[in-house]
Design a protein around this motif. Structure first.
Motif, PDB file in Angstrom:
ATOM      1  N   GLY A  10       2.475  -7.102  -4.125  1.00 33.08           N
ATOM      2  CA  GLY A  10       3.424  -6.118  -4.686  1.00 33.08           C
ATOM      3  C   GLY A  10       4.602  -5.606  -3.627  1.00 33.08           C
ATOM      4  O   GLY A  10       5.384  -6.322  -2.832  1.00 33.08           O
TER       5      GLY A  10
ATOM      6  N   TYR B 189      -4.176   3.913  -1.102  1.00 37.25           N
ATOM      7  CA  TYR B 189      -3.808   2.694  -2.202  1.00 37.25           C
ATOM      8  C   TYR B 189      -3.709   1.835  -1.700  1.00 37.25           C
ATOM      9  O   TYR B 189      -2.541   1.152  -1.204  1.00 37.25           O
ATOM     10  CB  TYR B 189      -4.372   2.600  -3.389  1.00 37.25           C
ATOM     11  CG  TYR B 189      -4.830   3.687  -4.714  1.00 37.25           C
ATOM     12  CD1 TYR B 189      -5.770   3.540  -5.568  1.00 37.25           C
ATOM     13  CD2 TYR B 189      -5.194   5.423  -3.744  1.00 37.25           C
ATOM     14  CE1 TYR B 189      -6.598   4.209  -5.676  1.00 37.25           C
ATOM     15  CE2 TYR B 189      -5.512   6.041  -4.891  1.00 37.25           C
ATOM     16  CZ  TYR B 189      -6.651   5.850  -5.361  1.00 37.25           C
ATOM     17  OH  TYR B 189      -7.458   6.577  -6.463  1.00 37.25           O
ATOM     18  N   LYS B 190      -4.403  -0.083  -1.732  1.00 35.70           N
ATOM     19  CA  LYS B 190      -3.375  -1.318  -2.084  1.00 35.70           C
ATOM     20  C   LYS B 190      -3.478  -1.508  -2.932  1.00 35.70           C
ATOM     21  O   LYS B 190      -4.425  -1.795  -4.102  1.00 35.70           O
ATOM     22  CB  LYS B 190      -4.397  -1.695  -0.692  1.00 35.70           C
ATOM     23  CG  LYS B 190      -4.086  -0.768   1.128  1.00 35.70           C
ATOM     24  CD  LYS B 190      -5.045  -2.009   1.663  1.00 35.70           C
ATOM     25  CE  LYS B 190      -5.164  -1.410   3.117  1.00 35.70           C
ATOM     26  NZ  LYS B 190      -5.680  -2.298   4.029  1.00 35.70           N
ATOM     27  N   TYR B 191      -2.517  -2.756  -2.827  1.00 35.41           N
ATOM     28  CA  TYR B 191      -2.838  -3.888  -4.408  1.00 35.41           C
ATOM     29  C   TYR B 191      -2.229  -5.149  -3.382  1.00 35.41           C
ATOM     30  O   TYR B 191      -0.937  -4.898  -2.024  1.00 35.41           O
ATOM     31  CB  TYR B 191      -1.688  -3.400  -4.977  1.00 35.41           C
ATOM     32  CG  TYR B 191      -2.202  -2.481  -6.112  1.00 35.41           C
ATOM     33  CD1 TYR B 191      -2.501  -2.943  -7.003  1.00 35.41           C
ATOM     34  CD2 TYR B 191      -1.874  -1.001  -6.237  1.00 35.41           C
ATOM     35  CE1 TYR B 191      -3.066  -2.228  -8.360  1.00 35.41           C
ATOM     36  CE2 TYR B 191      -2.467  -0.268  -6.989  1.00 35.41           C
ATOM     37  CZ  TYR B 191      -3.102  -1.038  -7.746  1.00 35.41           C
ATOM     38  OH  TYR B 191      -3.658   0.029  -8.751  1.00 35.41           O
TER      39      TYR B 191
ATOM     40  N   THR C 127      -0.074 -10.114 -11.000  1.00 38.15           N
ATOM     41  CA  THR C 127       0.603  -8.801 -10.636  1.00 38.15           C
ATOM     42  C   THR C 127       0.247  -8.211 -11.148  1.00 38.15           C
ATOM     43  O   THR C 127       0.513  -7.037 -12.123  1.00 38.15           O
ATOM     44  CB  THR C 127       2.373  -9.404 -10.871  1.00 38.15           C
ATOM     45  OG1 THR C 127       2.950  -9.861 -12.062  1.00 38.15           O
ATOM     46  CG2 THR C 127       2.386 -10.072  -9.157  1.00 38.15           C
TER      47      THR C 127
ATOM     48  N   LEU D 230      -1.526  -4.980 -10.771  1.00 37.26           N
ATOM     49  CA  LEU D 230      -0.621  -4.086 -10.797  1.00 37.26           C
ATOM     50  C   LEU D 230       0.272  -3.104 -11.765  1.00 37.26           C
ATOM     51  O   LEU D 230       0.470  -2.871 -12.120  1.00 37.26           O
ATOM     52  CB  LEU D 230       0.527  -4.759  -9.068  1.00 37.26           C
ATOM     53  CG  LEU D 230       1.515  -3.609  -9.511  1.00 37.26           C
ATOM     54  CD1 LEU D 230       0.302  -2.456  -8.300  1.00 37.26           C
ATOM     55  CD2 LEU D 230       2.397  -4.466  -8.207  1.00 37.26           C
TER      56      LEU D 230
ATOM     57  N   GLU E  26       0.838  -1.158  -0.166  1.00 38.71           N
ATOM     58  CA  GLU E  26      -0.507  -0.101   0.068  1.00 38.71           C
ATOM     59  C   GLU E  26       0.696   1.248  -0.140  1.00 38.71           C
ATOM     60  O   GLU E  26       2.264   0.861  -0.056  1.00 38.71           O
ATOM     61  CB  GLU E  26      -0.508   0.234   0.767  1.00 38.71           C
ATOM     62  CG  GLU E  26      -0.208  -0.555   2.708  1.00 38.71           C
ATOM     63  CD  GLU E  26      -1.438  -0.181   3.661  1.00 38.71           C
ATOM     64  OE1 GLU E  26      -2.505   0.462   3.960  1.00 38.71           O
ATOM     65  OE2 GLU E  26      -1.327  -1.243   4.558  1.00 38.71           O
TER      66      GLU E  26
ATOM     67  N   TYR F  28      -1.341  -0.637 -13.759  1.00 41.50           N
ATOM     68  CA  TYR F  28      -1.380   0.470 -13.329  1.00 41.50           C
ATOM     69  C   TYR F  28      -0.030   1.026 -13.076  1.00 41.50           C
ATOM     70  O   TYR F  28       0.267   2.028 -13.189  1.00 41.50           O
ATOM     71  CB  TYR F  28      -1.486   0.168 -11.628  1.00 41.50           C
ATOM     72  CG  TYR F  28      -2.262   1.293 -11.059  1.00 41.50           C
ATOM     73  CD1 TYR F  28      -3.083   2.533 -11.732  1.00 41.50           C
ATOM     74  CD2 TYR F  28      -1.401   1.991  -9.512  1.00 41.50           C
ATOM     75  CE1 TYR F  28      -3.179   3.785 -10.892  1.00 41.50           C
ATOM     76  CE2 TYR F  28      -1.472   2.991  -8.939  1.00 41.50           C
ATOM     77  CZ  TYR F  28      -2.322   4.328  -9.474  1.00 41.50           C
ATOM     78  OH  TYR F  28      -2.798   5.160  -8.988  1.00 41.50           O
TER      79      TYR F  28
END
Length: 213
Positions: A120, A115-117, A172, A175, A100, A178
């Protein structure tokens, strides 16, 4: 040899005067929209500056945008953090792991984005945090610097490339899409925003820190 202490002059703040520690100075200026302050190496210099404020220029024009006060800061001044700025930081539960990042307005403590993933790395989060802050400032026509405690993030932003070694796969993919958006933003936008290094040893943890150390 004992470490030399600086002297901190506060011309405008919740309290004014000459302080002998950064913590005292920070308390005097944090939360004060139009604070004016500077550090000096000797008490003589500090006294002269406090008594002759006109010799020290601070161009502070105030506007209100999105509940954050805009101040045009003197970027070449102070060995102190600029309080009207965005601090960015990232955290990762495992590396790689749940990642995050967020941005915090230093003076007010207001969290601007978060923001969170699910998977990562910390370096990716640091990079995305800076790019997100750049985009936020440009969208809202704001003028303030960005702080990060990551040299790596500063380098990747300069090079407009997230040079992660994380494997791109089904886990992933979102991510990496993004990341590509962030890289494309850097390649297609211009900005004059200063991206500054947060000096953790002098100032403590960056205000956007997640407190997991």
């Amino acid at each position: 040899m004992a470490k030399h202490n600086k002297f901190y002059v506060v011309w405008k703040g919740k309290t004014t005067g000459i302080f002998t520690t950064w913590e005292q100075c920070k308390q005097a200026v944090t939360g004060y929209d139009d604070a004016q302050y500077k550090s000096f190496d000797t008490e003589t210099e500090a006294k002269r500056a406090f008594n002759h404020r006109s010799l020290y220029s601070y161009n502070a024009s105030q506007q209100k945008t999105s509940a954050i006060t805009q101040i045009k800061p003197s970027f070449q001044s102070n060995q102190l953090p600029i309080l009207n700025a965005i601090a960015t930081d990232a955290a990762c539960s495992g590396n790689p792991g749940l990642m995050e990042y967020r941005g915090v307005h230093i003076a007010s403590g207001k969290q601007i984005f978060h923001y969170k993933y699910p998977y990562g790395t910390n370096n990716i989060g640091e990079f995305l945090g800076v790019v997100h802050a750049l985009s936020y400032l440009k969208r809202n026509n704001l003028n303030m610097p960005i702080y990060t405690d990551s040299n790596n993030a500063m380098k990747w932003v300069r090079e407009k490339k997230c040079k992660t070694k994380l494997v791109r796969n089904q886990r992933t993919e979102a991510l990496f899409c993004y990341i590509e958006r962030a890289e494309n933003w850097l390649k297609t936008n211009t900005y004059t925003t200063p991206i500054l290094k947060w000096e953790t040893e002098q100032w403590g943890e960056i205000p956007a820190d997640f407190g997991r150390k």
